[in-house]
Enzyme design. Structure first.
Site, PDB file in Angstrom:
ATOM      1  CD  GLU A   1      -5.297   0.692   2.774  1.00 15.99           C
ATOM      2  OE1 GLU A   1      -5.038  -0.027   3.552  1.00 15.99           O
ATOM      3  OE2 GLU A   1      -5.949   0.909   1.575  1.00 15.99           O
TER       4      GLU A   1
ATOM      5  CB  SER B   1      -8.610  -1.204   4.283  1.00 19.71           C
ATOM      6  OG  SER B   1      -9.099  -2.218   4.068  1.00 19.71           O
TER       7      SER B   1
ATOM      8  NE  ARG C   1      -3.681  -2.425   0.773  1.00 21.76           N
ATOM      9  CZ  ARG C   1      -3.508  -3.547   0.307  1.00 21.76           C
ATOM     10  NH1 ARG C   1      -2.645  -4.037  -0.312  1.00 21.76           N
ATOM     11  NH2 ARG C   1      -4.489  -4.618   0.670  1.00 21.76           N
TER      12      ARG C   1
HETATM   13  P1  NAP Z   1      -9.391 -11.582   5.638  1.00 24.60           P
HETATM   14  O1  NAP Z   1      -9.761 -12.742   4.402  1.00 24.60           O
HETATM   15  O2  NAP Z   1     -10.593 -11.818   6.477  1.00 24.60           O
HETATM   16  O3  NAP Z   1      -8.215 -11.876   6.076  1.00 24.60           O
HETATM   17  C1  NAP Z   1      -7.694 -10.723   7.433  1.00 24.60           C
HETATM   18  C2  NAP Z   1      -6.225 -10.191   6.846  1.00 24.60           C
HETATM   19  O4  NAP Z   1      -5.428 -11.325   6.607  1.00 24.60           O
HETATM   20  C3  NAP Z   1      -6.271  -9.637   5.504  1.00 24.60           C
HETATM   21  O5  NAP Z   1      -6.358  -8.185   5.538  1.00 24.60           O
HETATM   22  C4  NAP Z   1      -5.213 -10.357   4.691  1.00 24.60           C
HETATM   23  O6  NAP Z   1      -4.156  -9.296   4.550  1.00 24.60           O
HETATM   24  C5  NAP Z   1      -4.738 -11.393   5.808  1.00 24.60           C
HETATM   25  N1  NAP Z   1      -4.707 -12.802   5.118  1.00 24.60           N
HETATM   26  C6  NAP Z   1      -5.890 -13.413   4.900  1.00 24.60           C
HETATM   27  N2  NAP Z   1      -5.389 -14.732   4.347  1.00 24.60           N
HETATM   28  C7  NAP Z   1      -4.066 -14.713   4.022  1.00 24.60           C
HETATM   29  C8  NAP Z   1      -3.085 -15.128   3.285  1.00 24.60           C
HETATM   30  N3  NAP Z   1      -3.403 -16.358   3.003  1.00 24.60           N
HETATM   31  N4  NAP Z   1      -1.852 -14.653   3.136  1.00 24.60           N
HETATM   32  C9  NAP Z   1      -1.479 -13.654   3.504  1.00 24.60           C
HETATM   33  N5  NAP Z   1      -2.348 -12.728   4.172  1.00 24.60           N
HETATM   34  C10 NAP Z   1      -3.753 -13.227   4.431  1.00 24.60           C
HETATM   35  O7  NAP Z   1      -9.695 -10.173   4.849  1.00 24.60           O
HETATM   36  P2  NAP Z   1     -10.869  -9.196   4.468  1.00 24.60           P
HETATM   37  O8  NAP Z   1     -10.872  -8.229   5.306  1.00 24.60           O
HETATM   38  O9  NAP Z   1     -12.074 -10.197   3.958  1.00 24.60           O
HETATM   39  O10 NAP Z   1     -10.231  -8.921   2.999  1.00 24.60           O
HETATM   40  C11 NAP Z   1      -9.954  -9.696   1.756  1.00 24.60           C
HETATM   41  C12 NAP Z   1      -8.820  -9.040   1.034  1.00 24.60           C
HETATM   42  O11 NAP Z   1      -9.417  -7.920   0.417  1.00 24.60           O
HETATM   43  C13 NAP Z   1      -7.553  -8.743   1.525  1.00 24.60           C
HETATM   44  O12 NAP Z   1      -6.451  -9.125   0.663  1.00 24.60           O
HETATM   45  C14 NAP Z   1      -7.607  -7.270   1.891  1.00 24.60           C
HETATM   46  O13 NAP Z   1      -6.351  -6.480   1.938  1.00 24.60           O
HETATM   47  C15 NAP Z   1      -8.562  -6.872   0.675  1.00 24.60           C
HETATM   48  N6  NAP Z   1      -9.265  -5.437   0.875  1.00 24.60           N
HETATM   49  C16 NAP Z   1      -8.623  -4.363   0.543  1.00 24.60           C
HETATM   50  C17 NAP Z   1      -9.308  -2.997   0.827  1.00 24.60           C
HETATM   51  C18 NAP Z   1      -8.694  -1.802   0.401  1.00 24.60           C
HETATM   52  O14 NAP Z   1      -9.313  -0.741   0.549  1.00 24.60           O
HETATM   53  N7  NAP Z   1      -7.344  -1.793   0.058  1.00 24.60           N
HETATM   54  C19 NAP Z   1     -10.551  -3.281   1.539  1.00 24.60           C
HETATM   55  C20 NAP Z   1     -11.033  -4.269   1.862  1.00 24.60           C
HETATM   56  C21 NAP Z   1     -10.225  -5.409   1.762  1.00 24.60           C
HETATM   57  P3  NAP Z   1      -3.903  -8.345   3.206  1.00 24.60           P
HETATM   58  O15 NAP Z   1      -4.785  -7.400   3.553  1.00 24.60           O
HETATM   59  O16 NAP Z   1      -2.333  -8.174   3.274  1.00 24.60           O
HETATM   60  O17 NAP Z   1      -4.447  -9.167   1.851  1.00 24.60           O
END
Ligand code: NAP
Length: 354
Positions: free
Chosen positions: A348, A253, A174
């Site tokens: 962020e 996020s 990010r």
């Molecule tokens: P989640 O699946 O509940 O997981 C929680 C966090 O754990 C995530 O933020 C993710 O990090 C990390 N994670 C889960 N599985 C992983 C793996 N196999 N390897 C490495 N890291 C892992 O997450 P969620 O909140 O539903 O989000 C799903 C994805 O959407 C994530 O990648 C999240 O970053 C992305 N997202 C991005 C935004 C944005 O505004 N940029 C908003 C919402 C969600 P990471 O975040 O580093 O992937």
């Protein structure tokens, strides 16, 4: 043609829905018009603030600035961008004003791999390199080849158009040079992406893999390309957890996932054996949402702002609130996480005050 509006209301142009006015809102139809925009800003003695989809900004008040928006143009799929040396690769040029989600739909429906895990991220393509958008184990840096744009004049150097190789843009988690040492110095006008025709799904995230397995039969039934199916599954997952900014104002996020040292992670694991943790380049990545949830904030309301009840990483604005309210809540969360876990959360979205 450059279109200019004085004292423009920005409430509809930021997904947090905060009230703000810009001295000028200027729309450029093509990159060649940027020198005219900057000349105009100079004549008004105002800075230029490029605004994409407004999904990653917190407006703190009025913007004494020329807010610049770039109109979307068609994608450049031209045949000469399909490399003969790499028959499975596709090179694509994307104008900055193109909606990110439309880009994901266009590329995945053609059966190209690369952007499918990044479905339903709000905003415009031009903003994507600034924070190196990422989701489900994929980030823009994986496909980005180059960034086209316009350097502002500085230290006796005239303004100029340029093409920057992605490897020189400091793309990290990010993060990029566009929000560090190049901040306010370079306006992104287009992206050059490299996509693949070869099947290379990235399904490390457990819930993505599980849901895709259930829906896989659909692929044969409707002859949907695999990348489009993955994008659809990602879209469903995101919709199930994240609020639609059109219905409940938010900026996605609000905090980055903190990266801590392996030693600190080991100490935390002794106290909290369930703490979600993942290997990261410089240590161990924790899930910010889990830390916030453990501090009891999920669903919390503070006047006109709050924490989303499905996803603790998302702060929401229910109307009539201000950036001050939101930042106070963010500070309350940051302090609670720090005092309980000794982990520092980092914001962020960009705080905008010009
Ligand atoms: P989640 O699946 O509940 O997981 C929680 C966090 O754990 C995530 O933020 C993710 O990090 C990390 N994670 C889960 N599985 C992983 C793996 N196999 N390897 C490495 N890291 C892992 O997450 P969620 O909140 O539903 O989000 C799903 C994805 O959407 C994530 O990648 C999240 O970053 C992305 N997202 C991005 C935004 C944005 O505004 N940029 C908003 C919402 C969600 P990471 O975040 O580093 O992937």
């Amino acid at each position: 043609m450059v279109h200019k509006t004085a004292n423009a209301q920005l409430d509809q142009l930021n997904t947090l829905g905060f009230t703000a006015q810009a001295s000028w809102l200027v729309t450029a139809e093509k990159p060649e018009e940027l020198p005219e925009v900057f000349d105009f800003a100079l004549s008004q003695a105002l800075p230029v603030f490029p605004l994409g989809g407004g999904s990653n900004v917190i407006f703190q008040g009025n913007l004494e600035a020329v807010v610049l928006q770039q109109k979307p143009h068609a994608l450049d799929w031209s045949e000469n961008r399909v490399s003969e040396l790499l028959p499975n690769e596709v090179l694509l040029r994307v104008p900055a004003g193109y909606a990110w989600q439309q880009l994901v739909l266009d590329t995945t429906n053609k059966g190209y791999f690369g952007l499918e895990n990044l479905a339903l991220i709000p905003g415009q393509a031009g903003a994507a390199p600034i924070q190196n958008i990422g989701a489900y184990g994929v980030e823009l840096a994986d496909s980005l080849q180059a960034v086209e744009g316009y350097w502002l004049p500085e230290k006796g150097q005239p303004a100029k158009f340029d093409i920057l190789a992605a490897k020189d843009c400091g793309l990290g988690y990010r993060d990029s040079r566009f929000k560090q040492d190049w901040k306010g110095r370079f306006v992104i006008t287009a992206l050059q992406l490299q996509l693949s025709k070869q099947a290379e799904p990235r399904l490390n995230y457990a819930d993505l893999k599980a849901r895709l397995a259930i829906k896989k039969q659909q692929l044969e039934a409707v002859n949907q390309p695999l990348p489009a199916l993955i994008a659809e599954v990602v879209t469903e997952l995101r919709r199930s957890k994240l609020p639609d900014p059109a219905k409940l104002a938010n900026a996605g996020s609000f905090f980055k996932n903190p990266v801590i040292s392996k030693q600190q992670a080991e100490e935390l694991l002794k106290l909290y054996p369930d703490i979600p943790h993942y290997p990261a380049t410089n240590g161990c990545k924790l899930a910010a949402a889990w830390l916030i949830d453990q501090c009891g904030f999920k669903g919390t309301k503070r006047g006109n702002v709050g924490v989303h009840d499905q996803q603790a990483l998302v702060l929401v604005h229910t109307g009539g609130g201000t950036a001050k309210d939101l930042l106070a809540l963010a500070e309350e969360i940051t302090s609670a996480v720090k005092s309980r876990f000794n982990v520092q959360l980092e914001r962020e979205p960009e705080l905008v005050a010009v």
